[in-house]
Write an enzyme that holds these catalytic residues in place. Structure first.
Site, mmCIF file in Angstrom:
data_model
loop_
_atom_site.group_PDB
_atom_site.id
_atom_site.type_symbol
_atom_site.label_atom_id
_atom_site.label_comp_id
_atom_site.label_asym_id
_atom_site.label_seq_id
_atom_site.Cartn_x
_atom_site.Cartn_y
_atom_site.Cartn_z
ATOM 1 N N GLY A 182 0.819 -1.220 0.000
ATOM 2 C CA GLY A 182 0.000 0.000 0.000
ATOM 3 C C GLY A 182 0.846 1.259 0.000
ATOM 4 C CB ALA A 209 3.863 0.788 -6.388
ATOM 5 C CB ILE A 220 6.159 -3.652 6.399
ATOM 6 C CG1 ILE A 220 6.326 -5.080 6.902
ATOM 7 C CG2 ILE A 220 7.221 -3.325 5.362
ATOM 8 C CD1 ILE A 220 6.268 -6.119 5.813
ATOM 9 C CB VAL A 250 11.556 8.939 -0.392
ATOM 10 C CG1 VAL A 250 12.313 9.456 0.800
ATOM 11 C CG2 VAL A 250 11.880 7.480 -0.654
ATOM 12 C CE LYS A 266 10.534 17.920 -11.273
ATOM 13 N NZ LYS A 266 10.786 16.490 -11.154
HETATM 14 C C1 LIG Z 1 15.631 7.864 -1.885
HETATM 15 C C2 LIG Z 1 14.511 7.754 -2.853
HETATM 16 C C3 LIG Z 1 13.983 8.907 -3.413
HETATM 17 C C4 LIG Z 1 12.942 8.812 -4.355
HETATM 18 N N1 LIG Z 1 12.476 9.931 -4.956
HETATM 19 C C5 LIG Z 1 11.559 9.824 -5.945
HETATM 20 C C6 LIG Z 1 11.065 10.955 -6.631
HETATM 21 O O1 LIG Z 1 11.410 12.089 -6.322
HETATM 22 N N2 LIG Z 1 10.182 10.757 -7.633
HETATM 23 C C7 LIG Z 1 9.744 9.526 -7.994
HETATM 24 O O2 LIG Z 1 8.985 9.404 -8.949
HETATM 25 N N3 LIG Z 1 10.151 8.440 -7.312
HETATM 26 C C8 LIG Z 1 11.039 8.561 -6.320
HETATM 27 N N4 LIG Z 1 11.430 7.446 -5.633
HETATM 28 C C9 LIG Z 1 10.774 6.170 -5.888
HETATM 29 C C10 LIG Z 1 9.437 6.140 -5.123
HETATM 30 O O3 LIG Z 1 9.652 6.395 -3.766
HETATM 31 C C11 LIG Z 1 8.771 4.787 -5.300
HETATM 32 O O4 LIG Z 1 8.696 4.456 -6.641
HETATM 33 C C12 LIG Z 1 7.369 4.823 -4.738
HETATM 34 O O5 LIG Z 1 7.344 5.317 -3.431
HETATM 35 C C13 LIG Z 1 6.755 3.459 -4.788
HETATM 36 O O6 LIG Z 1 7.209 2.650 -3.765
HETATM 37 P P1 LIG Z 1 6.474 1.247 -3.583
HETATM 38 O O7 LIG Z 1 5.029 1.501 -3.390
HETATM 39 O O8 LIG Z 1 6.904 0.358 -4.670
HETATM 40 O O9 LIG Z 1 7.116 0.670 -2.242
HETATM 41 P P2 LIG Z 1 6.839 1.022 -0.683
HETATM 42 O O10 LIG Z 1 6.482 2.445 -0.468
HETATM 43 O O11 LIG Z 1 8.044 0.501 0.042
HETATM 44 O O12 LIG Z 1 5.574 0.148 -0.295
HETATM 45 C C14 LIG Z 1 5.677 -1.220 -0.073
HETATM 46 C C15 LIG Z 1 4.364 -1.708 0.528
HETATM 47 O O13 LIG Z 1 4.398 -3.118 0.624
HETATM 48 C C16 LIG Z 1 3.917 -3.498 1.874
HETATM 49 N N5 LIG Z 1 4.506 -4.781 2.248
HETATM 50 C C17 LIG Z 1 5.777 -5.185 2.118
HETATM 51 N N6 LIG Z 1 5.932 -6.432 2.583
HETATM 52 C C18 LIG Z 1 4.714 -6.827 3.001
HETATM 53 C C19 LIG Z 1 4.228 -8.001 3.610
HETATM 54 N N7 LIG Z 1 5.018 -9.048 3.888
HETATM 55 N N8 LIG Z 1 2.928 -8.061 3.913
HETATM 56 C C20 LIG Z 1 2.085 -7.034 3.657
HETATM 57 N N9 LIG Z 1 2.504 -5.892 3.099
HETATM 58 C C21 LIG Z 1 3.805 -5.793 2.788
HETATM 59 C C22 LIG Z 1 4.321 -2.379 2.805
HETATM 60 O O14 LIG Z 1 3.513 -2.370 3.963
HETATM 61 C C23 LIG Z 1 4.059 -1.178 1.908
HETATM 62 O O15 LIG Z 1 2.702 -0.820 2.009
HETATM 63 C C24 LIG Z 1 12.441 7.538 -4.687
HETATM 64 C C25 LIG Z 1 12.944 6.394 -4.072
HETATM 65 C C26 LIG Z 1 13.970 6.483 -3.160
HETATM 66 C C27 LIG Z 1 14.500 5.245 -2.518
#
Ligand SMILES: Cc1cc2nc3c(=O)[nH]c(=O)nc-3n(C[C@H](O)[C@H](O)[C@H](O)COP(=O)(O)OP(=O)(O)OC[C@H]3O[C@@H](n4cnc5c(N)ncnc54)[C@H](O)[C@@H]3O)c2cc1C
Length: 497
Positions: A13, A16, A42, A47, A78
């Site tokens: 959640g 993505a 978790i 960011v 932006k």
């Molecule tokens: C330093 C940094 C700076 C960034 N800056 C930018 C930016 O300026 N612009 C941009 O476009 N992108 C940026 N990004 C990328 C951006 O942050 C990610 O693409 C975006 O936040 C998506 O993350 P995510 O949802 O894939 O993962 P996460 O936010 O990590 O979410 C993962 C989810 O999975 C769940 N989960 C994991 N394991 C389990 C489990 N076992 N059971 C149940 N739930 C679980 C967690 O609870 C969480 O809800 C940056 C990334 C980093 C690292």
């Protein structure tokens, strides 16, 4: 039909997960059930606050009211990224979302500019770009004009947690089911090898037909269960860690992101309505975490409002972003450093691609292969664009910059640079999110000057050429006095004025 997809399970959640759930529900509607599982224990990476203009399509498809969106996510506008110290220390250039001048069929504006420059009429190419003029002046307005001359493409900076919460509210209201719980086990169908169900810590079983792995860097399904494999690009992009910290907002919020290069990495500054987002992206081979922390905190320019947080990462791409009945979206699909704010766009693009290739009658190798082919190409093109910033540096103050300048880069990138250097030509590849004007600005900003220009630029006399440039500049400057400051715009627009 036996394999019909009627239920999609989204694991995670973060940005993505909620963007996937919101878009899938909005576009596919009632017939497809969507359940999202996330674990507060978790949490999210927290960011990811700078975006690029295609985010507007997401909002348009979702039917989001822009003023409400800006208010609830504490967004700012932006127009560009300002790159500081990237070519050499002390120098800066902008990569705006706009384009200089007005291009004509077969001949981009910069060819005319190059010809004038070679004839001794020096001018700054960015002076013909409204995005740049407004960014520099700290101004913004939504211009209601039909002339591409005054187009001002823009994106947002937003608070990542508020954005997730906003999309969650949106999705739940439209029927996405959210389940809180930690996924502890992933069950595979013994015959077809597809993911069949998830088992949560409390014993609950969640079944589905198609699984979207949005579990972040850990890649719970795509990596931990399916062992899909990862292509590491660390030899081209040596930064492998980030340190993030929020700080107090400045009195004036400017409509651009700053990217400030240091001796072995770079720092971002993202202005939000209520605070600044800051972070340092660095190479652990060159900086210890203590050194990184000193650099970041000493360069904040406003008081830190939290403790610096370290986020290790591995640059590269999941080899098959769609594997069996699992599609990896977000950080589970790969990671490219946030230099050009492309990760949130990659989430959007992955879901749009999945909707186009939706396996309504079951997963087939044809759909999977096409999806993976497009995803790979898209990732590689963005990768090359990011590598270019490092490769074209002329800094001599550290091994980090000398090494990145001397590395072997993908051949397609050197061909692009050499083509531009020799005659100013730039071509946008299919699936490349970066337009010609993006390649142009970064190549020029990093010091590549075209040695020749297109012959169409010779169709004007010297005087006509001078007039063309002067008129273009005048036209671009025309709306400026009436455009309010970025802060005034936010205040008026968010209040619904
Ligand atoms: C330093 C940094 C700076 C960034 N800056 C930018 C930016 O300026 N612009 C941009 O476009 N992108 C940026 N990004 C990328 C951006 O942050 C990610 O693409 C975006 O936040 C998506 O993350 P995510 O949802 O894939 O993962 P996460 O936010 O990590 O979410 C993962 C989810 O999975 C769940 N989960 C994991 N394991 C389990 C489990 N076992 N059971 C149940 N739930 C679980 C967690 O609870 C969480 O809800 C940056 C990334 C980093 C690292």
């Amino acid at each position: 039909m036996k394999n019909r997809i009627s239920k999609v399970v989204v694991v995670g959640g973060g940005t993505a997960g909620w963007m996937s759930a919101a878009l899938l529900k909005r576009v596919l509607g009632e017939p497809i059930e969507i359940e999202l599982v996330e674990s507060e224990e978790i949490g999210i990476v927290g960011v990811g606050e700078a975006t690029i203009p295609p985010i507007q399509h997401v909002n348009a498809v979702l039917g989001i009211d822009e003023a409400e969106f800006l208010r609830e996510t504490k967004s700012t506008i932006k127009l560009a990224i300002r790159f500081e110290n990237w070519r050499v220390p002390g120098e800066k250039y902008y990569h705006t979302f706009g384009a200089p001048g007005r291009s004509q069929a077969f001949c981009h504006f910069h060819h005319f500019w190059t010809r004038a420059r070679q004839a001794g009429h020096e001018s700054n190419l960015w002076d013909y770009d409204l995005n740049y003029l407004c960014a520099e002046a700290g101004k913004f307005a939504k211009l209601q004009v039909n002339d591409p001359m005054w187009e001002m493409p823009y994106a947002y900076h937003f608070d990542a947690s508020l954005y997730g919460a906003y999309l969650r509210k949106y999705s739940e209201k439209r029927g996405v089911k959210r389940t809180e719980g930690l996924v502890e086990q992933v069950n595979i169908h013994p015959e077809n090898g597809q993911v069949e169900s998830l088992v949560l810590r409390d014993g609950k079983i969640i079944t589905g037909d198609l699984f979207i792995d949005c579990s972040g860097i850990r890649g719970l399904l795509i990596h931990k269960k399916l062992n899909t494999g990862y292509e590491d690009w660390g030899h081209w992009l040596p930064c492998d860690r980030a340190m993030a910290v929020p700080s107090e907002r400045f009195e004036e919020t400017l409509p651009y992101t700053r990217s400030i290069a240091h001796s072995a990495g770079w720092q971002w500054r993202i202005p939000l309505q209520h605070r600044n987002g800051n972070g340092l992206v660095y190479s652990s081979n060159h900086y210890s975490d203590d050194e990184a922390s000193n650099i970041l905190l000493n360069n904040l320019e406003s008081k830190a409002t939290g403790e610096p947080r370290i986020i290790p990462f591995r640059t590269g791409r999941t080899r098959r972003q769609w594997n069996r009945n699992v599609v990896a979206v977000g950080l589970s699909s790969g990671f490219l450093e946030p230099l050009e704010s492309t990760s949130i766009y990659l989430i959007q693009s992955a879901i749009v691609r999945l909707i186009h290739l939706f396996p309504h009658a079951g997963v087939t190798p044809g759909l999977v292969d096409e999806y993976n082919r497009q995803s790979q190409r898209e990732y590689e093109l963005i990768r090359d664009f990011i590598i270019m910033h490092y490769y074209l540096n002329e800094r001599d103050d550290s091994r980090f910059w000398r090494d990145t300048r001397n590395m072997d880069v993908p051949e397609r990138l050197t061909q692009k640079i050499e083509l531009f250097r020799s005659n100013g030509s730039i071509f946008q590849d299919q699936l490349d999110i970066f337009l010609e004007s993006s390649w142009l600005q970064v190549m020029l900003g990093q010091g590549v000057m075209p040695q020749d220009y297109h012959p169409i630029a010779d169709s004007l006399s010297d005087q006509q050429l001078q007039e063309k440039l002067a008129n273009t500049r005048k036209l671009k400057m025309e709306p400026l006095p009436k455009i309010p400051s970025h802060d005034e715009f936010l205040k008026m627009f968010c209040q619904g004025a």
